[in-house]
Design a protein around this motif. Structure first.
Motif, PDB file in Angstrom:
ATOM      1  N   LEU A   1      79.303 -81.378  92.948  1.00 51.59           N
ATOM      2  CA  LEU A   1      79.535 -81.876  94.297  1.00 51.59           C
ATOM      3  C   LEU A   1      80.310 -80.854  95.140  1.00 51.59           C
ATOM      4  O   LEU A   1      79.946 -80.582  96.288  1.00 51.59           O
ATOM      5  N   GLN A   2      81.368 -80.279  94.564  1.00 52.61           N
ATOM      6  CA  GLN A   2      82.173 -79.299  95.299  1.00 52.61           C
ATOM      7  C   GLN A   2      81.363 -78.048  95.638  1.00 52.61           C
ATOM      8  O   GLN A   2      81.516 -77.472  96.725  1.00 52.61           O
ATOM      9  N   VAL A   3      80.488 -77.623  94.746  1.00 54.86           N
ATOM     10  CA  VAL A   3      79.633 -76.451  95.005  1.00 54.86           C
ATOM     11  C   VAL A   3      78.719 -76.729  96.193  1.00 54.86           C
ATOM     12  O   VAL A   3      78.585 -75.892  97.099  1.00 54.86           O
ATOM     13  N   PHE A   4      78.099 -77.905  96.211  1.00 58.41           N
ATOM     14  CA  PHE A   4      77.177 -78.236  97.306  1.00 58.41           C
ATOM     15  C   PHE A   4      77.914 -78.415  98.628  1.00 58.41           C
ATOM     16  O   PHE A   4      77.438 -77.967  99.680  1.00 58.41           O
ATOM     17  N   LEU A   5      79.081 -79.065  98.595  1.00 56.67           N
ATOM     18  CA  LEU A   5      79.854 -79.252  99.823  1.00 56.67           C
ATOM     19  C   LEU A   5      80.349 -77.921 100.380  1.00 56.67           C
ATOM     20  O   LEU A   5      80.326 -77.698 101.595  1.00 56.67           O
ATOM     21  N   LYS A   6      80.781 -77.021  99.495  1.00 53.49           N
ATOM     22  CA  LYS A   6      81.240 -75.706  99.939  1.00 53.49           C
ATOM     23  C   LYS A   6      80.076 -74.926 100.559  1.00 53.49           C
ATOM     24  O   LYS A   6      80.247 -74.273 101.595  1.00 53.49           O
TER      25      LYS A   6
END
Length: 117
Positions: free
Chosen positions: A32-37
């Motif tokens: 999730l953090q990879v996609f949001l970043k």
């Protein structure tokens, strides 16, 4: 089922082929953090490119405006660069106020006025 990124299309699930946004609750925090970043970085890049495009368009419009000036108009626009120097440094015409006129030592030339009979 747990979200597993597709090897070639990272934003899609390997198991069901659906995008990562549809896996709320089953996607790991790491993914999730990879996609949001990536989404935030893409938005920032887009905003920066738009700002650069606006600046280029503004500069081009200003250059076009300056190029379209006629020779008769140049005297007016050249004055803007001369404003950097103060009025005291510029020779030529100077505006005087009433107090300045009284303090000057100008003498009037006497003229003979003749009476006509």
């Amino acid at each position: 089922s747990e979200f597993e990124p597709h090897p070639f299309k990272k934003e899609k699930c390997k198991n069901c082929g659906r995008p990562w946004q549809e896996h709320k609750g089953v996607i790991s925090e790491k993914h999730l953090q990879v996609f949001l970043k990536a989404k935030i970085d893409a938005d920032n890049k887009r905003l920066q490119e738009e700002a650069e495009a606006k600046a280029k368009a503004r500069a081009k419009a200003l250059a076009t405006k300056k190029a379209s000036r006629t020779a008769e108009d140049e005297w007016f626009f050249d004055d803007a660069q001369d404003d950097a120097t103060s009025e005291e440094e510029q020779p030529g015409f100077q505006m005087l106020e009433g107090g300045d006129l009284k303090s000057t030592t100008a003498t009037a030339i006497p003229t003979a006025v003749e009476k006509q009979p």
